[in-house]
Design a protein around this motif. Structure first.
Motif, short mmCIF file in Angstrom:
data_model
loop_
_atom_site.label_atom_id
_atom_site.label_comp_id
_atom_site.label_asym_id
_atom_site.label_seq_id
_atom_site.Cartn_x
_atom_site.Cartn_y
_atom_site.Cartn_z
N THR A 21 0.82 -1.21 0.00
CA THR A 21 0.00 0.00 0.00
C THR A 21 0.86 1.26 0.00
OG1 THR A 21 -0.10 0.17 2.41
CG2 THR A 21 -1.81 -1.18 1.31
N GLY A 22 2.16 1.11 0.26
CA GLY A 22 3.03 2.28 0.33
C GLY A 22 2.82 3.11 1.58
N LEU A 23 2.16 2.54 2.60
CA LEU A 23 1.84 3.27 3.82
C LEU A 23 2.34 2.54 5.05
CD1 LEU A 23 -1.93 3.98 3.14
CD2 LEU A 23 -0.09 5.67 3.06
N ALA A 24 2.65 3.31 6.08
CA ALA A 24 2.86 2.79 7.43
C ALA A 24 1.87 3.52 8.32
CB ALA A 24 4.30 3.04 7.88
N VAL A 25 1.49 2.89 9.42
CA VAL A 25 0.50 3.46 10.33
C VAL A 25 0.97 3.29 11.76
CG1 VAL A 25 -0.87 1.33 10.48
CG2 VAL A 25 -1.99 3.54 10.88
N ALA A 26 0.55 4.22 12.63
CA ALA A 26 0.82 4.11 14.07
C ALA A 26 -0.50 3.83 14.77
CB ALA A 26 1.46 5.39 14.59
N LEU A 74 2.24 -1.43 5.27
CA LEU A 74 1.03 -2.24 5.26
C LEU A 74 0.97 -2.96 3.92
CD1 LEU A 74 -1.64 0.22 6.72
CD2 LEU A 74 -0.24 -1.48 7.92
N LYS A 75 0.92 -4.28 3.98
CA LYS A 75 0.79 -5.10 2.78
C LYS A 75 -0.42 -6.00 2.95
CE LYS A 75 5.65 -4.95 1.56
NZ LYS A 75 6.80 -5.74 1.13
#
Length: 143
Positions: free
Chosen positions: A45-50, A88-89
């Motif tokens: 998704t090219g995103l990271a989240v906290a 996130l994958k």
């Protein structure tokens, strides 16, 4: 509650709800992937989240992709722990037996639901309290 996302790629799309009161935030693909019948692939998704402490993120399939194309998530729901900060994958699976499916960048492929977790502490006991169901397992309700 604010949910911080970091773009790891310029083409990543920060999740949003399709409708104001939806439970899930739509996650979009950053990768182009062709899924042959029965094939699975990890799609970024090219995103990271906290995810906040005391909460967990659950990655769920999108019902439209499942109903129209047989696309689901292998480990549904996928679990995102509060301490994870990597990309996130989504582990997509094409359950269709005859048609391939192409995931295009920007396509909504999953939903992220964030839930509060009650604090639990595992405790070993000699015996569990009884219940109506007891140890009855798969198929015990007759359906």
């Amino acid at each position: 509650m604010n949910l911080p996302f970091q773009k790891l790629r310029a083409d990543a799309i920060v999740p949003a709800r399709a409708y104001a009161h939806d439970a899930g935030l739509d996650l979009a693909a950053c990768d182009r992937v062709e899924l042959a019948p029965g094939q699975r692939a990890l799609v970024g998704t090219g995103l990271a989240v906290a995810i906040p402490e005391g909460h967990a993120g659950f990655v769920q399939p999108r019902s439209g992709l499942a109903a129209k194309h047989g696309i689901t998530i292998v480990n549904a729901p996928g679990l995102i722990d509060a301490g994870y900060r990597g990309e996130l994958k989504v582990a997509l699976l094409n359950t269709d037996t005859s048609s391939s499916f192409v995931v295009e960048p920007g396509m909504r492929i999953a939903q992220l639901v964030v839930l509060a977790l009650p604090p639990v502490q595992p405790v070993e006991v000699a015996e569990l309290p009884g219940s109506e169901r007891g140890a009855a397992g798969f198929g015990s309700s007759g359906s």
